[in-house]
Design a protein around this motif. Sequence first.
Motif, PDB file in Angstrom:
ATOM      1  N   LEU A   1     -35.347   6.999 -45.960  1.00  0.00           N
ATOM      2  CA  LEU A   1     -36.162   8.101 -46.160  1.00  0.00           C
ATOM      3  C   LEU A   1     -35.696   8.907 -47.454  1.00  0.00           C
ATOM      4  O   LEU A   1     -36.557   9.235 -48.096  1.00  0.00           O
ATOM      5  N   ASN A   2     -34.430   9.120 -47.556  1.00  0.00           N
ATOM      6  CA  ASN A   2     -33.743   9.735 -48.532  1.00  0.00           C
ATOM      7  C   ASN A   2     -34.363   9.053 -49.908  1.00  0.00           C
ATOM      8  O   ASN A   2     -34.501   9.692 -50.793  1.00  0.00           O
ATOM      9  N   ARG A   3     -33.917   7.694 -49.864  1.00  0.00           N
ATOM     10  CA  ARG A   3     -34.045   6.822 -50.914  1.00  0.00           C
ATOM     11  C   ARG A   3     -35.674   7.103 -51.496  1.00  0.00           C
ATOM     12  O   ARG A   3     -35.817   7.193 -52.701  1.00  0.00           O
ATOM     13  N   MET A   4     -36.341   6.938 -50.529  1.00  0.00           N
ATOM     14  CA  MET A   4     -38.095   6.967 -50.512  1.00  0.00           C
ATOM     15  C   MET A   4     -38.205   8.612 -51.359  1.00  0.00           C
ATOM     16  O   MET A   4     -38.925   8.624 -52.366  1.00  0.00           O
ATOM     17  N   TRP A   5     -37.441   9.543 -50.731  1.00  0.00           N
ATOM     18  CA  TRP A   5     -37.929  10.738 -51.348  1.00  0.00           C
ATOM     19  C   TRP A   5     -37.311  11.027 -52.777  1.00  0.00           C
ATOM     20  O   TRP A   5     -37.932  11.566 -53.626  1.00  0.00           O
ATOM     21  N   GLN A   6     -36.153  10.544 -52.954  1.00  0.00           N
ATOM     22  CA  GLN A   6     -35.793  10.386 -54.364  1.00  0.00           C
ATOM     23  C   GLN A   6     -36.374   9.765 -55.414  1.00  0.00           C
ATOM     24  O   GLN A   6     -36.702  10.190 -56.225  1.00  0.00           O
ATOM     25  N   GLU A   7     -37.191   8.757 -54.844  1.00  0.00           N
ATOM     26  CA  GLU A   7     -38.056   7.795 -55.678  1.00  0.00           C
ATOM     27  C   GLU A   7     -39.437   8.672 -56.013  1.00  0.00           C
ATOM     28  O   GLU A   7     -39.924   8.876 -57.094  1.00  0.00           O
ATOM     29  N   GLU A   8     -39.791   9.336 -54.904  1.00  0.00           N
ATOM     30  CA  GLU A   8     -41.177   9.936 -54.963  1.00  0.00           C
ATOM     31  C   GLU A   8     -40.841  11.384 -55.921  1.00  0.00           C
ATOM     32  O   GLU A   8     -41.772  11.634 -56.716  1.00  0.00           O
ATOM     33  N   ASP A   9     -39.511  11.888 -55.634  1.00  0.00           N
ATOM     34  CA  ASP A   9     -39.412  13.068 -56.391  1.00  0.00           C
ATOM     35  C   ASP A   9     -39.187  12.832 -57.992  1.00  0.00           C
ATOM     36  O   ASP A   9     -39.796  13.510 -58.886  1.00  0.00           O
ATOM     37  N   ALA A  10     -38.495  11.709 -58.217  1.00  0.00           N
ATOM     38  CA  ALA A  10     -38.522  11.225 -59.772  1.00  0.00           C
ATOM     39  C   ALA A  10     -39.993  10.773 -60.371  1.00  0.00           C
ATOM     40  O   ALA A  10     -40.373  11.390 -61.235  1.00  0.00           O
ATOM     41  N   GLU A  11     -40.822  10.220 -59.530  1.00  0.00           N
ATOM     42  CA  GLU A  11     -42.133   9.896 -59.742  1.00  0.00           C
ATOM     43  C   GLU A  11     -42.854  11.412 -60.018  1.00  0.00           C
ATOM     44  O   GLU A  11     -43.522  11.278 -61.036  1.00  0.00           O
ATOM     45  N   GLN A  12     -42.481  12.248 -59.032  1.00  0.00           N
ATOM     46  CA  GLN A  12     -43.601  13.351 -59.294  1.00  0.00           C
ATOM     47  C   GLN A  12     -43.062  14.398 -60.496  1.00  0.00           C
ATOM     48  O   GLN A  12     -43.809  15.016 -61.051  1.00  0.00           O
ATOM     49  N   SER A  13     -41.596  14.439 -60.695  1.00  0.00           N
ATOM     50  CA  SER A  13     -41.206  14.829 -61.916  1.00  0.00           C
ATOM     51  C   SER A  13     -41.726  14.382 -63.138  1.00  0.00           C
ATOM     52  O   SER A  13     -42.189  15.372 -63.978  1.00  0.00           O
ATOM     53  N   LYS A  14     -41.946  12.941 -63.122  1.00  0.00           N
ATOM     54  CA  LYS A  14     -42.326  12.468 -64.372  1.00  0.00           C
ATOM     55  C   LYS A  14     -44.063  12.752 -64.384  1.00  0.00           C
ATOM     56  O   LYS A  14     -44.549  13.105 -65.662  1.00  0.00           O
ATOM     57  N   THR A  15     -44.767  13.027 -63.181  1.00  0.00           N
ATOM     58  CA  THR A  15     -45.992  12.918 -63.196  1.00  0.00           C
ATOM     59  C   THR A  15     -46.181  14.686 -63.714  1.00  0.00           C
ATOM     60  O   THR A  15     -47.215  14.913 -64.615  1.00  0.00           O
ATOM     61  N   ARG A  16     -45.238  15.374 -63.344  1.00  0.00           N
ATOM     62  CA  ARG A  16     -45.540  16.795 -63.737  1.00  0.00           C
ATOM     63  C   ARG A  16     -45.109  17.279 -65.307  1.00  0.00           C
ATOM     64  O   ARG A  16     -45.897  17.880 -65.780  1.00  0.00           O
ATOM     65  N   SER A  17     -44.428  16.417 -65.731  1.00  0.00           N
ATOM     66  CA  SER A  17     -44.140  16.482 -67.065  1.00  0.00           C
ATOM     67  C   SER A  17     -45.065  16.148 -68.050  1.00  0.00           C
ATOM     68  O   SER A  17     -45.598  16.667 -68.947  1.00  0.00           O
ATOM     69  N   VAL A  18     -45.855  15.050 -67.523  1.00  0.00           N
ATOM     70  CA  VAL A  18     -47.043  14.273 -68.256  1.00  0.00           C
ATOM     71  C   VAL A  18     -48.108  15.435 -68.321  1.00  0.00           C
ATOM     72  O   VAL A  18     -48.923  15.541 -69.143  1.00  0.00           O
ATOM     73  N   ALA A  19     -48.292  15.998 -66.990  1.00  0.00           N
ATOM     74  CA  ALA A  19     -49.374  16.742 -66.795  1.00  0.00           C
ATOM     75  C   ALA A  19     -49.139  18.321 -67.724  1.00  0.00           C
ATOM     76  O   ALA A  19     -50.082  18.766 -68.150  1.00  0.00           O
ATOM     77  N   HIS A  20     -47.895  18.518 -67.572  1.00  0.00           N
ATOM     78  CA  HIS A  20     -47.775  19.727 -68.360  1.00  0.00           C
ATOM     79  C   HIS A  20     -48.061  19.396 -70.039  1.00  0.00           C
ATOM     80  O   HIS A  20     -48.585  20.324 -70.435  1.00  0.00           O
TER      81      HIS A  20
END
Length: 164
Positions: free
Chosen positions: A57-76
């Motif tokens: 779960l922790n690995r999945m959350w880290q991958e998800e966090d990395a993906e979300q931060s990338k998505t946020r920066s693109v959206a920003h």
Amino acid sequence: MEEQMVMNAQNVQREFANNARNKDLTPAQQRAVAFAQQQVLKARAAKKAKDDRQAALNRMWQEEDAEQSKTRSVAHRREEGSEGRDVSLREAIGHVLRDLRTRDHKTLREVSEKAGVSLGYLSEVERGQKEASSELLASIAESLGFNTAQMLRMVADYLDSDEA
């Protein structure tokens, strides 16, 4: 997994029978000790399985966090390129609250129960559709591990970054 536990239980019984201290015990006591040892082995196996699931779960959350931060920066960046749309305070508060909640991997239900706010109302606050009272904002922020001042500073920083 089940076969391994059976083999471990048989090994425990053999070791137990070979142990000199255990020869002084009655057969009922020997069975009780063997049973207790089997329970310890089962508990260890269950703990290992739980730890493995948590690590996954922790690995999945880290991958998800990395993906979300990338998505946020693109959206920003996309928002910066588009014509400046003013973000309301209500929307900024909702954005910050949702961001804090998802970073901590908490569900709407967990936060709403801890804060004493209905799930639907919290969802509307996060989407910027409802304005929460200062008391409710304090309760929500506290349930996320922040005080009101910290949460409002994050909202101010979000508004500053959005205007820049």
